[in-house]
Scaffold this motif. Structure first.
Motif, PDB file in Angstrom:
ATOM      1  N   VAL A  63       0.943  -6.670   6.786  1.00  0.00           N
ATOM      2  CA  VAL A  63       1.664  -7.938   6.949  1.00  0.00           C
ATOM      3  C   VAL A  63       1.656  -8.726   5.646  1.00  0.00           C
ATOM      4  N   ARG A  64       0.490  -8.781   4.983  1.00  0.00           N
ATOM      5  CA  ARG A  64       0.409  -9.481   3.698  1.00  0.00           C
ATOM      6  C   ARG A  64       1.351  -8.825   2.673  1.00  0.00           C
ATOM      7  N   TRP A  65       1.371  -7.521   2.695  1.00  0.00           N
ATOM      8  CA  TRP A  65       2.253  -6.773   1.793  1.00  0.00           C
ATOM      9  C   TRP A  65       3.715  -7.132   2.065  1.00  0.00           C
ATOM     10  N   ARG A  66       4.072  -7.157   3.353  1.00  0.00           N
ATOM     11  CA  ARG A  66       5.456  -7.468   3.730  1.00  0.00           C
ATOM     12  C   ARG A  66       5.815  -8.908   3.360  1.00  0.00           C
ATOM     13  N   LEU A  67       4.926  -9.837   3.603  1.00  0.00           N
ATOM     14  CA  LEU A  67       5.218 -11.236   3.309  1.00  0.00           C
ATOM     15  C   LEU A  67       5.281 -11.521   1.815  1.00  0.00           C
ATOM     16  N   SER A  68       4.593 -10.694   1.026  1.00  0.00           N
ATOM     17  CA  SER A  68       4.589 -10.929  -0.418  1.00  0.00           C
ATOM     18  C   SER A  68       5.956 -10.659  -1.046  1.00  0.00           C
ATOM     19  N   GLY A  69       6.706  -9.697  -0.486  1.00  0.00           N
ATOM     20  CA  GLY A  69       7.991  -9.340  -1.048  1.00  0.00           C
ATOM     21  C   GLY A  69       7.890  -8.702  -2.423  1.00  0.00           C
ATOM     22  N   GLN A  70       6.720  -8.148  -2.752  1.00  0.00           N
ATOM     23  CA  GLN A  70       6.491  -7.601  -4.091  1.00  0.00           C
ATOM     24  C   GLN A  70       6.642  -6.087  -4.159  1.00  0.00           C
ATOM     25  N   GLY A  71       6.849  -5.437  -3.033  1.00  0.00           N
ATOM     26  CA  GLY A  71       6.982  -3.991  -3.053  1.00  0.00           C
ATOM     27  C   GLY A  71       5.685  -3.313  -3.462  1.00  0.00           C
ATOM     28  N   LEU A  72       5.818  -2.199  -4.203  1.00  0.00           N
ATOM     29  CA  LEU A  72       4.633  -1.443  -4.606  1.00  0.00           C
ATOM     30  C   LEU A  72       3.761  -2.205  -5.603  1.00  0.00           C
ATOM     31  N   SER A  73       4.325  -3.178  -6.282  1.00  0.00           N
ATOM     32  CA  SER A  73       3.522  -3.962  -7.227  1.00  0.00           C
ATOM     33  C   SER A  73       2.424  -4.746  -6.527  1.00  0.00           C
ATOM     34  N   VAL A  75       0.373  -3.589  -4.344  1.00  0.00           N
ATOM     35  CA  VAL A  75      -0.823  -2.734  -4.321  1.00  0.00           C
ATOM     36  C   VAL A  75      -1.566  -2.829  -5.639  1.00  0.00           C
ATOM     37  N   ARG A  76      -0.837  -2.824  -6.754  1.00  0.00           N
ATOM     38  CA  ARG A  76      -1.474  -2.905  -8.069  1.00  0.00           C
ATOM     39  C   ARG A  76      -2.120  -4.267  -8.302  1.00  0.00           C
ATOM     40  N   ARG A  77      -1.501  -5.304  -7.775  1.00  0.00           N
ATOM     41  CA  ARG A  77      -2.019  -6.648  -7.998  1.00  0.00           C
ATOM     42  C   ARG A  77      -3.149  -7.021  -7.048  1.00  0.00           C
ATOM     43  N   HIS A  78      -3.317  -6.268  -5.971  1.00  0.00           N
ATOM     44  CA  HIS A  78      -4.354  -6.569  -4.977  1.00  0.00           C
ATOM     45  C   HIS A  78      -5.145  -5.301  -4.673  1.00  0.00           C
ATOM     46  N   VAL A  79      -5.750  -4.763  -5.712  1.00  0.00           N
ATOM     47  CA  VAL A  79      -6.507  -3.517  -5.569  1.00  0.00           C
ATOM     48  C   VAL A  79      -7.698  -3.703  -4.640  1.00  0.00           C
ATOM     49  N   MET A  80      -8.382  -4.841  -4.758  1.00  0.00           N
ATOM     50  CA  MET A  80      -9.564  -5.082  -3.931  1.00  0.00           C
ATOM     51  C   MET A  80      -9.210  -5.101  -2.454  1.00  0.00           C
ATOM     52  N   ASP A  81      -8.054  -5.665  -2.110  1.00  0.00           N
ATOM     53  CA  ASP A  81      -7.636  -5.686  -0.708  1.00  0.00           C
ATOM     54  C   ASP A  81      -7.423  -4.269  -0.179  1.00  0.00           C
TER      55      ASP A  81
END
Length: 218
Positions: A63-73, A75-81
């Motif tokens: 859900v956080r990934w979807r709401l961010s609208g950042q695509g695959l980026s 994952v790179r920006r939130h490695v700890m998550d």
């Protein structure tokens, strides 16, 4: 702007419930590891609960990934998550975000910056140590040539590893145990560095302020 507001609303609504879910996950895992006389039925129930909780963590990440609208980026920006999703035992370390979420609901912080860093690092060390001790004990017990045969041995090894003392009297022999050891060494150095650095800064700042308050000499 709407995406940022959506992320913020989701974060504030879910962070505390998910933290409580992570503590329940840790509890269920601990019972499965430590309760040796537990019946298979209860073990299956605890396993089902842990999988259900893990699915909540995965849904939250998606859900956080979807709401961010950042695509695959994202994952790179939130490695700890992503790491926390793969290793749910580390999720209680997000206690820092829990405090910040609660603090934003109030007008001011109850702790100074230095006290907050020390408190966060201390709580993180305890949670990391307990999770690491459980994982290593689960991997090591019964292994050929293992020196960690009781949970007490695992706790002792965890304390010496997190503090980077490393007596060497008890060491993991399994690949999983050694992998956890490397992670705990790195985590221990980071947490100890945060505590000692914050304490040193606080001491220096205190003496500096005291010196500034002193009246000038004749």
């Amino acid at each position: 702007m709407d995406e940022e507001n959506g992320q913020l609303r989701w974060h504030r609504r879910t962070e505390l419930p998910l933290f409580l879910a992570s503590m329940l996950y840790l509890f269920c895992y601990a019972v499965r590891v430590l309760a040796e006389g537990l019946s298979e039925g209860w073990r299956d129930v605890l396993l089902a609960v842990t999988y259900a909780l893990w699915s909540l963590f995965l849904i939250d990440y998606l859900v956080r990934w979807r709401l961010s609208g950042q695509g695959l980026s994202y994952v790179r920006r939130h490695v700890m998550d992503a790491i926390v999703v793969l290793l749910p035992l580390l999720r209680p370390l997000r206690v820092v975000r829990i405090y910040e979420t609660v603090r934003h609901r109030r007008a001011h912080a109850r702790l100074t910056l230095y006290a907050r860093v020390i408190a966060y690092a201390s709580m993180s060390a305890v949670l990391l140590g307990f999770a690491g001790a459980l994982t290593v004990y689960s991997a090591e017990r019964g292994a050929p040539g293992a020196t960690i045969t009781t949970f007490g041995d695992s706790v002792w090894w965890t304390c010496s590893t997190l503090t980077t003392v490393g007596y060497g009297d008890i060491t993991p022999v399994t690949p999983m145990g050694r992998t956890v050891a490397v992670a705990m060494m790195a985590g221990g150095m980071a947490l100890l560095g945060a505590v000692t650095g914050s304490f040193s800064s606080w001491v220096i700042q205190t003496f500096t302020l005291d010196q500034d308050r002193e009246p000038p000499g004749p």
